[in-house]
Design an enzyme around this catalytic site. Structure first.
Site, PDB file in Angstrom:
ATOM      1  N   ASN A   9       0.867  -1.188   0.000  1.00  0.00           N
ATOM      2  CA  ASN A   9       0.000   0.000   0.000  1.00  0.00           C
ATOM      3  C   ASN A   9       0.899   1.231   0.000  1.00  0.00           C
ATOM      4  O   ASN A   9       1.502   1.562   1.013  1.00  0.00           O
ATOM      5  CB  ASN A   9      -0.889  -0.036   1.256  1.00  0.00           C
ATOM      6  CG  ASN A   9      -1.739   1.213   1.400  1.00  0.00           C
ATOM      7  OD1 ASN A   9      -1.841   2.017   0.467  1.00  0.00           O
ATOM      8  ND2 ASN A   9      -2.350   1.375   2.561  1.00  0.00           N
ATOM      9  N   TRP A  10       0.965   1.894  -1.146  1.00  0.00           N
ATOM     10  CA  TRP A  10       1.878   3.042  -1.264  1.00  0.00           C
ATOM     11  C   TRP A  10       1.285   4.306  -0.661  1.00  0.00           C
ATOM     12  O   TRP A  10       1.964   5.335  -0.582  1.00  0.00           O
ATOM     13  CB  TRP A  10       2.224   3.290  -2.737  1.00  0.00           C
ATOM     14  CG  TRP A  10       3.017   2.196  -3.385  1.00  0.00           C
ATOM     15  CD1 TRP A  10       3.328   0.977  -2.846  1.00  0.00           C
ATOM     16  CD2 TRP A  10       3.598   2.213  -4.687  1.00  0.00           C
ATOM     17  NE1 TRP A  10       4.064   0.237  -3.745  1.00  0.00           N
ATOM     18  CE2 TRP A  10       4.244   0.966  -4.882  1.00  0.00           C
ATOM     19  CE3 TRP A  10       3.627   3.148  -5.723  1.00  0.00           C
ATOM     20  CZ2 TRP A  10       4.913   0.646  -6.066  1.00  0.00           C
ATOM     21  CZ3 TRP A  10       4.299   2.830  -6.889  1.00  0.00           C
ATOM     22  CH2 TRP A  10       4.934   1.590  -7.055  1.00  0.00           C
ATOM     23  N   LYS A  11       0.032   4.265  -0.288  1.00  0.00           N
ATOM     24  CA  LYS A  11      -0.640   5.422   0.330  1.00  0.00           C
ATOM     25  C   LYS A  11      -0.450   6.681  -0.529  1.00  0.00           C
ATOM     26  O   LYS A  11      -0.357   6.575  -1.745  1.00  0.00           O
ATOM     27  CB  LYS A  11      -0.140   5.635   1.761  1.00  0.00           C
ATOM     28  CG  LYS A  11      -0.145   4.331   2.563  1.00  0.00           C
ATOM     29  CD  LYS A  11       0.073   4.540   4.017  1.00  0.00           C
ATOM     30  CE  LYS A  11       0.141   3.197   4.725  1.00  0.00           C
ATOM     31  NZ  LYS A  11       0.165   3.312   6.148  1.00  0.00           N
ATOM     32  N   HIS A  94      -9.247   0.713   5.128  1.00  0.00           N
ATOM     33  CA  HIS A  94      -7.961   0.926   5.792  1.00  0.00           C
ATOM     34  C   HIS A  94      -8.161   1.833   7.011  1.00  0.00           C
ATOM     35  O   HIS A  94      -8.983   2.749   6.980  1.00  0.00           O
ATOM     36  CB  HIS A  94      -6.963   1.549   4.815  1.00  0.00           C
ATOM     37  CG  HIS A  94      -5.570   1.546   5.342  1.00  0.00           C
ATOM     38  ND1 HIS A  94      -5.127   2.506   6.228  1.00  0.00           N
ATOM     39  CD2 HIS A  94      -4.541   0.688   5.154  1.00  0.00           C
ATOM     40  CE1 HIS A  94      -3.871   2.228   6.553  1.00  0.00           C
ATOM     41  NE2 HIS A  94      -3.492   1.134   5.919  1.00  0.00           N
ATOM     42  N   GLU A  96      -6.599   4.253   8.119  1.00  0.00           N
ATOM     43  CA  GLU A  96      -6.448   5.700   7.856  1.00  0.00           C
ATOM     44  C   GLU A  96      -7.714   6.260   7.229  1.00  0.00           C
ATOM     45  O   GLU A  96      -8.095   7.412   7.483  1.00  0.00           O
ATOM     46  CB  GLU A  96      -5.214   5.934   6.956  1.00  0.00           C
ATOM     47  CG  GLU A  96      -3.923   5.709   7.743  1.00  0.00           C
ATOM     48  CD  GLU A  96      -2.762   5.204   6.928  1.00  0.00           C
ATOM     49  OE1 GLU A  96      -2.797   5.314   5.686  1.00  0.00           O
ATOM     50  OE2 GLU A  96      -1.804   4.681   7.540  1.00  0.00           O
ATOM     51  N   GLU A 166      -5.252  -5.569  10.620  1.00  0.00           N
ATOM     52  CA  GLU A 166      -4.225  -4.539  10.809  1.00  0.00           C
ATOM     53  C   GLU A 166      -4.464  -3.821  12.138  1.00  0.00           C
ATOM     54  O   GLU A 166      -5.235  -2.853  12.186  1.00  0.00           O
ATOM     55  CB  GLU A 166      -4.292  -3.519   9.675  1.00  0.00           C
ATOM     56  CG  GLU A 166      -4.024  -4.103   8.310  1.00  0.00           C
ATOM     57  CD  GLU A 166      -3.439  -3.046   7.375  1.00  0.00           C
ATOM     58  OE1 GLU A 166      -2.303  -3.231   6.944  1.00  0.00           O
ATOM     59  OE2 GLU A 166      -4.111  -2.045   7.118  1.00  0.00           O
ATOM     60  N   GLY A 172       2.560   1.745  10.798  1.00  0.00           N
ATOM     61  CA  GLY A 172       3.486   2.862  10.643  1.00  0.00           C
ATOM     62  C   GLY A 172       4.194   3.252  11.934  1.00  0.00           C
ATOM     63  O   GLY A 172       4.812   4.311  12.016  1.00  0.00           O
ATOM     64  N   SER A 212       3.642  -2.746  10.302  1.00  0.00           N
ATOM     65  CA  SER A 212       5.105  -2.729  10.449  1.00  0.00           C
ATOM     66  C   SER A 212       5.773  -4.057  10.091  1.00  0.00           C
ATOM     67  O   SER A 212       6.718  -4.471  10.768  1.00  0.00           O
ATOM     68  CB  SER A 212       5.483  -2.275  11.859  1.00  0.00           C
ATOM     69  OG  SER A 212       5.011  -0.956  12.086  1.00  0.00           O
ATOM     70  N   GLY A 233       2.901  -1.367   4.307  1.00  0.00           N
ATOM     71  CA  GLY A 233       2.931   0.073   4.043  1.00  0.00           C
ATOM     72  C   GLY A 233       4.351   0.534   3.763  1.00  0.00           C
ATOM     73  O   GLY A 233       4.867   0.390   2.661  1.00  0.00           O
ATOM     74  N   GLY A 234       5.005   1.081   4.775  1.00  0.00           N
ATOM     75  CA  GLY A 234       6.326   1.700   4.628  1.00  0.00           C
ATOM     76  C   GLY A 234       7.335   0.860   3.847  1.00  0.00           C
ATOM     77  O   GLY A 234       8.013   1.368   2.942  1.00  0.00           O
TER      78      GLY A 234
HETATM   79  C1  PEP Z   1      -0.622  -0.226   6.239  1.00  0.00           C
HETATM   80  O1  PEP Z   1      -0.726   0.975   6.136  1.00  0.00           O
HETATM   81  O2  PEP Z   1      -1.497  -0.983   5.788  1.00  0.00           O
HETATM   82  C2  PEP Z   1       0.562  -0.747   6.915  1.00  0.00           C
HETATM   83  C3  PEP Z   1       0.558  -1.991   7.297  1.00  0.00           C
HETATM   84  O3  PEP Z   1       1.591   0.148   7.100  1.00  0.00           O
HETATM   85  P1  PEP Z   1       3.042  -0.191   7.736  1.00  0.00           P
HETATM   86  O4  PEP Z   1       3.536  -1.463   7.073  1.00  0.00           O
HETATM   87  O5  PEP Z   1       3.885   0.987   7.383  1.00  0.00           O
HETATM   88  O6  PEP Z   1       2.834  -0.360   9.184  1.00  0.00           O
END
Ligand code: PEP
Length: 249
Positions: A9-11, A94, A96, A166, A172, A212, A233-234
Protein backbone atom coordinates in the site's frame (compact mmCIF):
# COMPACT_ATOMS: atom_id res chain seq x y z
CA UNK A 1 -5.54 -23.90 -1.28
CA UNK A 2 -5.76 -20.35 0.02
CA UNK A 3 -4.16 -17.53 -1.97
CA UNK A 4 -0.89 -16.26 -0.49
CA UNK A 5 -0.63 -12.53 -1.09
CA UNK A 6 1.78 -9.72 -0.36
CA UNK A 7 0.26 -6.33 -1.19
CA UNK A 8 2.08 -3.00 -0.99
CA UNK A 9 0.00 0.00 0.00
CA UNK A 10 1.88 3.04 -1.26
CA UNK A 11 -0.64 5.42 0.33
CA UNK A 12 -0.22 9.11 -0.69
CA UNK A 13 3.40 8.66 -1.75
CA UNK A 14 5.16 9.10 -5.08
CA UNK A 15 4.28 11.10 -8.17
CA UNK A 16 4.58 9.76 -11.69
CA UNK A 17 8.37 9.78 -12.01
CA UNK A 18 8.96 8.07 -8.68
CA UNK A 19 6.21 5.56 -9.43
CA UNK A 20 7.89 4.78 -12.74
CA UNK A 21 11.29 4.31 -11.03
CA UNK A 22 9.91 2.06 -8.31
CA UNK A 23 8.17 -0.13 -10.88
CA UNK A 24 11.41 -0.42 -12.87
CA UNK A 25 13.13 -1.55 -9.64
CA UNK A 26 10.31 -3.96 -8.77
CA UNK A 27 10.54 -5.59 -12.18
CA UNK A 28 14.24 -6.32 -11.58
CA UNK A 29 13.46 -8.29 -8.43
CA UNK A 30 12.99 -12.02 -8.59
CA UNK A 31 10.30 -13.88 -6.74
CA UNK A 32 11.15 -17.15 -5.08
CA UNK A 33 7.80 -17.70 -3.37
CA UNK A 34 4.28 -18.61 -4.49
CA UNK A 35 2.91 -15.34 -3.17
CA UNK A 36 0.83 -13.15 -5.45
CA UNK A 37 2.33 -9.67 -5.55
CA UNK A 38 0.10 -6.57 -5.55
CA UNK A 39 0.93 -2.87 -5.46
CA UNK A 40 -1.45 0.00 -4.72
CA UNK A 41 -0.15 3.31 -6.08
CA UNK A 42 -2.22 6.46 -5.81
CA UNK A 43 -5.19 6.95 -8.18
CA UNK A 44 -3.39 9.28 -10.60
CA UNK A 45 -0.71 6.66 -11.26
CA UNK A 46 -2.90 3.57 -11.54
CA UNK A 47 -3.18 3.56 -15.31
CA UNK A 48 0.53 4.11 -15.80
CA UNK A 49 1.37 1.39 -13.25
CA UNK A 50 -1.12 -0.98 -14.87
CA UNK A 51 0.46 -0.47 -18.30
CA UNK A 52 4.00 -0.68 -16.93
CA UNK A 53 3.40 -4.03 -15.20
CA UNK A 54 1.27 -5.61 -17.95
CA UNK A 55 3.57 -8.53 -18.72
CA UNK A 56 4.81 -8.98 -15.17
CA UNK A 57 3.59 -10.93 -12.23
CA UNK A 58 2.49 -7.81 -10.35
CA UNK A 59 -1.16 -6.86 -9.92
CA UNK A 60 -1.93 -3.16 -9.65
CA UNK A 61 -4.74 -2.48 -7.21
CA UNK A 62 -6.54 0.61 -5.86
CA UNK A 63 -6.45 2.05 -2.34
CA UNK A 64 -10.13 3.00 -2.14
CA UNK A 65 -13.32 3.62 -4.10
CA UNK A 66 -16.75 5.18 -3.56
CA UNK A 67 -19.89 3.15 -2.89
CA UNK A 68 -21.99 4.84 -5.58
CA UNK A 69 -21.81 3.60 -9.15
CA UNK A 70 -21.58 7.17 -10.47
CA UNK A 71 -22.96 10.64 -9.92
CA UNK A 72 -22.48 13.89 -8.06
CA UNK A 73 -19.66 12.90 -5.68
CA UNK A 74 -16.96 15.46 -6.44
CA UNK A 75 -13.45 14.10 -6.02
CA UNK A 76 -14.45 10.45 -5.76
CA UNK A 77 -13.61 7.39 -7.87
CA UNK A 78 -16.09 4.63 -8.72
CA UNK A 79 -15.68 0.89 -9.14
CA UNK A 80 -16.61 1.25 -12.82
CA UNK A 81 -13.81 3.78 -13.32
CA UNK A 82 -11.31 1.38 -11.78
CA UNK A 83 -12.58 -1.50 -13.89
CA UNK A 84 -12.40 0.66 -17.01
CA UNK A 85 -8.61 0.85 -16.67
CA UNK A 86 -8.20 -2.82 -15.80
CA UNK A 87 -8.12 -2.64 -12.00
CA UNK A 88 -9.68 -5.75 -10.46
CA UNK A 89 -8.87 -5.37 -6.76
CA UNK A 90 -9.39 -2.57 -4.25
CA UNK A 91 -8.37 -2.04 -0.63
CA UNK A 92 -11.34 -1.04 1.55
CA UNK A 93 -11.59 0.08 5.16
CA UNK A 94 -7.96 0.93 5.79
CA UNK A 95 -7.62 2.37 9.30
CA UNK A 96 -6.45 5.70 7.86
CA UNK A 97 -9.69 5.93 5.85
CA UNK A 98 -11.67 5.04 8.97
CA UNK A 99 -9.79 7.55 11.15
CA UNK A 100 -9.38 10.55 8.81
CA UNK A 101 -12.34 10.17 6.47
CA UNK A 102 -14.95 8.85 8.88
CA UNK A 103 -15.48 5.56 7.06
CA UNK A 104 -17.91 3.56 9.12
CA UNK A 105 -18.69 -0.16 8.98
CA UNK A 106 -22.03 0.77 7.39
CA UNK A 107 -20.38 2.78 4.60
CA UNK A 108 -17.91 -0.06 4.10
CA UNK A 109 -20.74 -2.58 3.80
CA UNK A 110 -22.08 -0.45 0.92
CA UNK A 111 -18.66 -0.33 -0.72
CA UNK A 112 -18.38 -4.11 -0.43
CA UNK A 113 -21.76 -4.46 -2.15
CA UNK A 114 -20.70 -2.11 -4.93
CA UNK A 115 -17.47 -4.05 -5.40
CA UNK A 116 -19.42 -7.29 -5.73
CA UNK A 117 -21.87 -5.73 -8.19
CA UNK A 118 -18.85 -4.80 -10.29
CA UNK A 119 -17.27 -8.23 -9.95
CA UNK A 120 -14.27 -6.82 -8.10
CA UNK A 121 -12.02 -8.41 -5.49
CA UNK A 122 -11.57 -6.56 -2.22
CA UNK A 123 -8.98 -6.46 0.53
CA UNK A 124 -11.10 -5.59 3.55
CA UNK A 125 -9.07 -4.06 6.41
CA UNK A 126 -9.96 -3.91 10.06
CA UNK A 127 -8.23 -4.01 13.44
CA UNK A 128 -8.34 -2.73 16.98
CA UNK A 129 -6.81 0.43 18.46
CA UNK A 130 -4.23 0.36 21.24
CA UNK A 131 -6.82 1.21 23.91
CA UNK A 132 -8.94 -1.77 22.79
CA UNK A 133 -5.99 -4.13 23.13
CA UNK A 134 -4.97 -2.69 26.50
CA UNK A 135 -8.51 -3.27 27.72
CA UNK A 136 -8.51 -6.82 26.31
CA UNK A 137 -11.30 -5.94 23.87
CA UNK A 138 -9.47 -6.68 20.63
CA UNK A 139 -11.54 -9.74 19.71
CA UNK A 140 -14.87 -7.99 20.37
CA UNK A 141 -13.82 -5.01 18.23
CA UNK A 142 -12.62 -7.15 15.33
CA UNK A 143 -15.69 -9.36 15.51
CA UNK A 144 -18.03 -6.38 15.28
CA UNK A 145 -16.07 -4.82 12.37
CA UNK A 146 -16.34 -8.10 10.44
CA UNK A 147 -19.99 -8.70 11.30
CA UNK A 148 -21.11 -5.14 10.52
CA UNK A 149 -19.41 -4.92 7.14
CA UNK A 150 -19.59 -8.49 5.87
CA UNK A 151 -22.20 -10.66 7.55
CA UNK A 152 -25.01 -9.57 5.25
CA UNK A 153 -23.20 -11.35 2.39
CA UNK A 154 -23.98 -14.75 0.89
CA UNK A 155 -21.24 -17.36 1.34
CA UNK A 156 -20.40 -17.19 -2.36
CA UNK A 157 -19.31 -13.55 -2.03
CA UNK A 158 -16.27 -14.61 -0.01
CA UNK A 159 -14.59 -15.74 -3.24
CA UNK A 160 -14.08 -12.00 -3.77
CA UNK A 161 -12.99 -11.07 -0.26
CA UNK A 162 -9.48 -11.02 1.17
CA UNK A 163 -9.25 -9.99 4.83
CA UNK A 164 -6.45 -7.86 6.27
CA UNK A 165 -6.06 -7.76 10.03
CA UNK A 166 -4.23 -4.54 10.81
CA UNK A 167 -3.98 -3.59 14.47
CA UNK A 168 -4.01 0.21 14.38
CA UNK A 169 -1.27 0.43 17.02
CA UNK A 170 1.10 -1.41 14.69
CA UNK A 171 0.56 0.63 11.51
CA UNK A 172 3.49 2.86 10.64
CA UNK A 173 4.69 2.77 14.25
CA UNK A 174 7.51 0.23 14.02
CA UNK A 175 5.55 -1.73 16.63
CA UNK A 176 4.52 -5.17 15.32
CA UNK A 177 2.11 -7.69 16.70
CA UNK A 178 4.14 -10.72 17.77
CA UNK A 179 3.73 -13.72 15.47
CA UNK A 180 1.74 -15.33 18.30
CA UNK A 181 -0.60 -12.32 18.62
CA UNK A 182 -1.14 -12.34 14.85
CA UNK A 183 -1.83 -16.09 14.78
CA UNK A 184 -4.20 -15.86 17.74
CA UNK A 185 -6.23 -13.12 16.05
CA UNK A 186 -6.21 -14.76 12.61
CA UNK A 187 -7.49 -18.00 14.14
CA UNK A 188 -10.20 -16.01 15.91
CA UNK A 189 -11.18 -14.34 12.62
CA UNK A 190 -11.45 -17.72 10.92
CA UNK A 191 -13.56 -19.02 13.81
CA UNK A 192 -15.83 -15.98 13.49
CA UNK A 193 -16.29 -16.66 9.77
CA UNK A 194 -16.91 -20.36 10.42
CA UNK A 195 -19.64 -19.55 12.97
CA UNK A 196 -21.75 -18.00 10.21
CA UNK A 197 -20.55 -19.54 6.94
CA UNK A 198 -19.10 -22.91 8.00
CA UNK A 199 -15.58 -24.27 8.11
CA UNK A 200 -15.17 -24.66 4.34
CA UNK A 201 -15.72 -20.97 3.62
CA UNK A 202 -13.63 -19.94 6.64
CA UNK A 203 -10.72 -22.09 5.45
CA UNK A 204 -10.92 -20.66 1.93
CA UNK A 205 -10.54 -16.97 2.82
CA UNK A 206 -7.04 -15.48 2.82
CA UNK A 207 -6.24 -13.40 5.89
CA UNK A 208 -3.32 -10.99 5.58
CA UNK A 209 -1.49 -9.36 8.46
CA UNK A 210 -0.55 -5.67 8.30
CA UNK A 211 1.38 -3.52 10.74
CA UNK A 212 5.10 -2.73 10.45
CA UNK A 213 5.99 -5.89 8.55
CA UNK A 214 9.66 -5.56 7.56
CA UNK A 215 12.25 -7.86 5.97
CA UNK A 216 13.52 -8.81 9.43
CA UNK A 217 10.19 -9.94 10.90
CA UNK A 218 8.19 -11.13 7.88
CA UNK A 219 9.35 -14.74 7.89
CA UNK A 220 8.30 -15.39 11.47
CA UNK A 221 4.90 -13.75 11.02
CA UNK A 222 4.22 -15.55 7.72
CA UNK A 223 5.20 -18.89 9.22
CA UNK A 224 2.00 -18.92 11.27
CA UNK A 225 -0.66 -21.26 9.86
CA UNK A 226 -3.50 -18.72 9.65
CA UNK A 227 -1.40 -15.87 8.25
CA UNK A 228 -1.70 -15.93 4.46
CA UNK A 229 0.51 -12.97 3.64
CA UNK A 230 0.76 -9.29 4.39
CA UNK A 231 -0.44 -5.80 3.63
CA UNK A 232 2.71 -3.71 3.68
CA UNK A 233 2.93 0.07 4.04
CA UNK A 234 6.33 1.70 4.63
CA UNK A 235 8.45 -1.26 3.52
CA UNK A 236 6.62 -1.48 0.17
CA UNK A 237 8.17 1.83 -0.94
CA UNK A 238 11.59 0.21 -1.48
CA UNK A 239 11.75 -2.57 -4.07
CA UNK A 240 14.42 -4.55 -2.27
CA UNK A 241 12.63 -4.52 1.09
CA UNK A 242 9.27 -5.30 -0.50
CA UNK A 243 10.63 -8.32 -2.35
CA UNK A 244 12.51 -9.51 0.72
CA UNK A 245 9.06 -9.62 2.36
CA UNK A 246 7.47 -11.33 -0.68
CA UNK A 247 10.22 -13.96 -0.58
CA UNK A 248 9.72 -14.51 3.15
CA UNK A 249 6.55 -16.47 2.38
C1 PEP B 1 -0.62 -0.23 6.24
O1 PEP B 1 -0.73 0.98 6.14
O2 PEP B 1 -1.50 -0.98 5.79
C2 PEP B 1 0.56 -0.75 6.92
C3 PEP B 1 0.56 -1.99 7.30
O3 PEP B 1 1.59 0.15 7.10
P1 PEP B 1 3.04 -0.19 7.74
O4 PEP B 1 3.54 -1.46 7.07
O5 PEP B 1 3.89 0.99 7.38
O6 PEP B 1 2.83 -0.36 9.18
Amino acid sequence: MRRKIVAGNWKMNYGLIQTESLIVELKKQTKSSDAEVMIAPTFTNLWHAFEATRRHDIEVIAQNMHFAQQGAYTGEISAGMLKSIGIQTVILGHSERRAYFNETDEALAKKINTGLENDMDMIFCFGEELADRKAGNQEAVVESQIKNALFHLEADAFKHIILAYEPVWAIGTGETATPEQAQEMHAFIRKTLASKYGQKVAESVSILYGGSVKPNNAKEIFSKPDVDGGLIGGASLKAEDFFAIVNAI
